[in-house]
Motif scaffolding. Structure first.
Motif, PDB file in Angstrom:
ATOM      1  N   ASN A 293       0.846  -1.194   0.000  1.00 16.29           N
ATOM      2  CA  ASN A 293       0.000   0.000   0.000  1.00 16.29           C
ATOM      3  C   ASN A 293       0.878   1.240   0.000  1.00 16.29           C
ATOM      4  O   ASN A 293       1.025   1.917   0.999  1.00 16.29           O
ATOM      5  CB  ASN A 293      -0.937   0.006   1.215  1.00 16.29           C
ATOM      6  CG  ASN A 293      -1.974  -1.078   1.139  1.00 16.29           C
ATOM      7  OD1 ASN A 293      -2.481  -1.367   0.062  1.00 16.29           O
ATOM      8  ND2 ASN A 293      -2.274  -1.691   2.249  1.00 16.29           N
TER       9      ASN A 293
ATOM     10  N   GLU B  15     -10.664   1.061  -3.554  1.00 20.23           N
ATOM     11  CA  GLU B  15     -10.449   0.596  -4.920  1.00 20.23           C
ATOM     12  C   GLU B  15     -10.926  -0.842  -5.098  1.00 20.23           C
ATOM     13  O   GLU B  15     -11.588  -1.175  -6.088  1.00 20.23           O
ATOM     14  CB  GLU B  15      -8.964   0.665  -5.293  1.00 20.23           C
ATOM     15  CG  GLU B  15      -8.433   2.046  -5.458  1.00 20.23           C
ATOM     16  CD  GLU B  15      -6.923   2.061  -5.632  1.00 20.23           C
ATOM     17  OE1 GLU B  15      -6.386   3.156  -5.732  1.00 20.23           O
ATOM     18  OE2 GLU B  15      -6.288   0.994  -5.646  1.00 20.23           O
ATOM     19  N   SER B  16     -10.599  -1.686  -4.131  1.00 22.30           N
ATOM     20  CA  SER B  16     -11.027  -3.088  -4.203  1.00 22.30           C
ATOM     21  C   SER B  16     -12.543  -3.185  -4.190  1.00 22.30           C
ATOM     22  O   SER B  16     -13.130  -3.979  -4.936  1.00 22.30           O
ATOM     23  CB  SER B  16     -10.452  -3.883  -3.030  1.00 22.30           C
ATOM     24  OG  SER B  16      -9.061  -3.944  -3.104  1.00 22.30           O
ATOM     25  N   GLY B  17     -13.165  -2.389  -3.340  1.00 26.29           N
ATOM     26  CA  GLY B  17     -14.625  -2.384  -3.278  1.00 26.29           C
ATOM     27  C   GLY B  17     -15.245  -1.926  -4.581  1.00 26.29           C
ATOM     28  O   GLY B  17     -16.233  -2.516  -5.052  1.00 26.29           O
TER      29      GLY B  17
ATOM     30  N   SER C 272      -6.799   1.798  -0.906  1.00 29.02           N
ATOM     31  CA  SER C 272      -6.736   0.508  -1.606  1.00 29.02           C
ATOM     32  C   SER C 272      -7.993  -0.315  -1.358  1.00 29.02           C
ATOM     33  O   SER C 272      -8.494  -0.984  -2.264  1.00 29.02           O
ATOM     34  CB  SER C 272      -5.506  -0.286  -1.156  1.00 29.02           C
ATOM     35  OG  SER C 272      -4.335   0.340  -1.605  1.00 29.02           O
ATOM     36  N   ARG C 273      -8.511  -0.271  -0.142  1.00 31.02           N
ATOM     37  CA  ARG C 273      -9.757  -0.996   0.154  1.00 31.02           C
ATOM     38  C   ARG C 273     -10.919  -0.420  -0.648  1.00 31.02           C
ATOM     39  O   ARG C 273     -11.783  -1.166  -1.127  1.00 31.02           O
ATOM     40  CB  ARG C 273     -10.064  -0.937   1.637  1.00 31.02           C
ATOM     41  CG  ARG C 273      -9.159  -1.833   2.464  1.00 31.02           C
ATOM     42  CD  ARG C 273      -9.547  -1.864   3.908  1.00 31.02           C
ATOM     43  NE  ARG C 273     -10.866  -2.502   4.037  1.00 31.02           N
ATOM     44  CZ  ARG C 273     -11.595  -2.443   5.145  1.00 31.02           C
ATOM     45  NH1 ARG C 273     -11.170  -1.776   6.197  1.00 31.02           N
ATOM     46  NH2 ARG C 273     -12.759  -3.041   5.193  1.00 31.02           N
TER      47      ARG C 273
ATOM     48  N   SER D  95     -13.895  -2.201  -7.514  1.00 25.86           N
ATOM     49  CA  SER D  95     -13.684  -3.284  -8.482  1.00 25.86           C
ATOM     50  C   SER D  95     -14.726  -4.380  -8.293  1.00 25.86           C
ATOM     51  O   SER D  95     -15.246  -4.936  -9.270  1.00 25.86           O
ATOM     52  CB  SER D  95     -12.288  -3.885  -8.330  1.00 25.86           C
ATOM     53  OG  SER D  95     -11.311  -2.962  -8.704  1.00 25.86           O
ATOM     54  N   GLU D  96     -15.037  -4.704  -7.040  1.00 22.58           N
ATOM     55  CA  GLU D  96     -16.042  -5.721  -6.757  1.00 22.58           C
ATOM     56  C   GLU D  96     -17.413  -5.269  -7.257  1.00 22.58           C
ATOM     57  O   GLU D  96     -18.161  -6.055  -7.837  1.00 22.58           O
ATOM     58  CB  GLU D  96     -16.099  -6.015  -5.255  1.00 22.58           C
ATOM     59  CG  GLU D  96     -14.934  -6.830  -4.759  1.00 22.58           C
ATOM     60  CD  GLU D  96     -14.912  -8.227  -5.342  1.00 22.58           C
ATOM     61  OE1 GLU D  96     -15.968  -8.884  -5.396  1.00 22.58           O
ATOM     62  OE2 GLU D  96     -13.825  -8.656  -5.761  1.00 22.58           O
TER      63      GLU D  96
ATOM     64  N   SER E  29       1.340   2.453  -5.726  1.00 26.99           N
ATOM     65  CA  SER E  29       0.420   1.329  -5.935  1.00 26.99           C
ATOM     66  C   SER E  29      -1.027   1.801  -5.899  1.00 26.99           C
ATOM     67  O   SER E  29      -1.884   1.265  -6.616  1.00 26.99           O
ATOM     68  CB  SER E  29       0.666   0.219  -4.920  1.00 26.99           C
ATOM     69  OG  SER E  29       0.294   0.611  -3.624  1.00 26.99           O
TER      70      SER E  29
ATOM     71  N   GLY F  15      -3.639   1.463  -8.946  1.00 23.96           N
ATOM     72  CA  GLY F  15      -4.967   0.890  -8.766  1.00 23.96           C
ATOM     73  C   GLY F  15      -6.065   1.781  -9.303  1.00 23.96           C
ATOM     74  O   GLY F  15      -7.003   1.312  -9.955  1.00 23.96           O
TER      75      GLY F  15
ATOM     76  N   LEU G 173      -8.621   0.953 -12.463  1.00 25.84           N
ATOM     77  CA  LEU G 173     -10.083   1.061 -12.416  1.00 25.84           C
ATOM     78  C   LEU G 173     -10.608   1.908 -13.568  1.00 25.84           C
ATOM     79  O   LEU G 173     -11.604   1.559 -14.207  1.00 25.84           O
ATOM     80  CB  LEU G 173     -10.526   1.681 -11.100  1.00 25.84           C
ATOM     81  CG  LEU G 173     -10.570   0.774  -9.893  1.00 25.84           C
ATOM     82  CD1 LEU G 173     -10.887   1.581  -8.635  1.00 25.84           C
ATOM     83  CD2 LEU G 173     -11.602  -0.314 -10.079  1.00 25.84           C
TER      84      LEU G 173
END
Length: 102
Positions: free
Chosen positions: A5, A69-71, A66-67, A73-74, A9, A13, A17
């Motif tokens: 993180n 971004e992950s969310g 980062s979390r 993406s999901e 990075s 990310g 996206l």
């Protein structure tokens, strides 16, 4: 938290996206510009992160971004799956058609 993180990075990310959201709608030229911007901003952001360290917990900040971004993406993947399922589903024949065919 993971050492992955970092500011660069996080920037990578975000740009991934954006690129994913563009899909095939943008030209190779536009995507190349996006990649160049990501590379430049990633390098600058790593340097800027040290300046932010005096005021913020940068590890926690980058981990939080980062979390998010992950969310995102999901969510994007989920929307894609729902739309694909709606497109691929064939309507079931109604009872009247089934009984008259028998």
């Amino acid at each position: 938290m993971s050492d992955t993180n970092t500011a660069s990075s996080v920037i990578d990310g975000l740009f991934s996206l954006i690129e994913s959201a563009m899909g095939d709608s943008e030209s190779v030229k536009t995507k190349t510009r996006l990649h160049l911007a990501s590379t430049i901003l990633g390098g600058i952001s790593d340097e800027a992160a040290s300046l932010l360290a005096d005021r913020f917990d940068t590890s926690a900040l980058f981990a939080g971004i980062s979390r998010v971004e992950s969310g995102l993406s999901e969510v994007e993947g989920g929307i894609h799956d729902v739309l694909a399922a709606m497109k691929e589903k064939k309507p079931a024949p109604n009872a009247a058609q089934v009984s008259s065919a028998a």
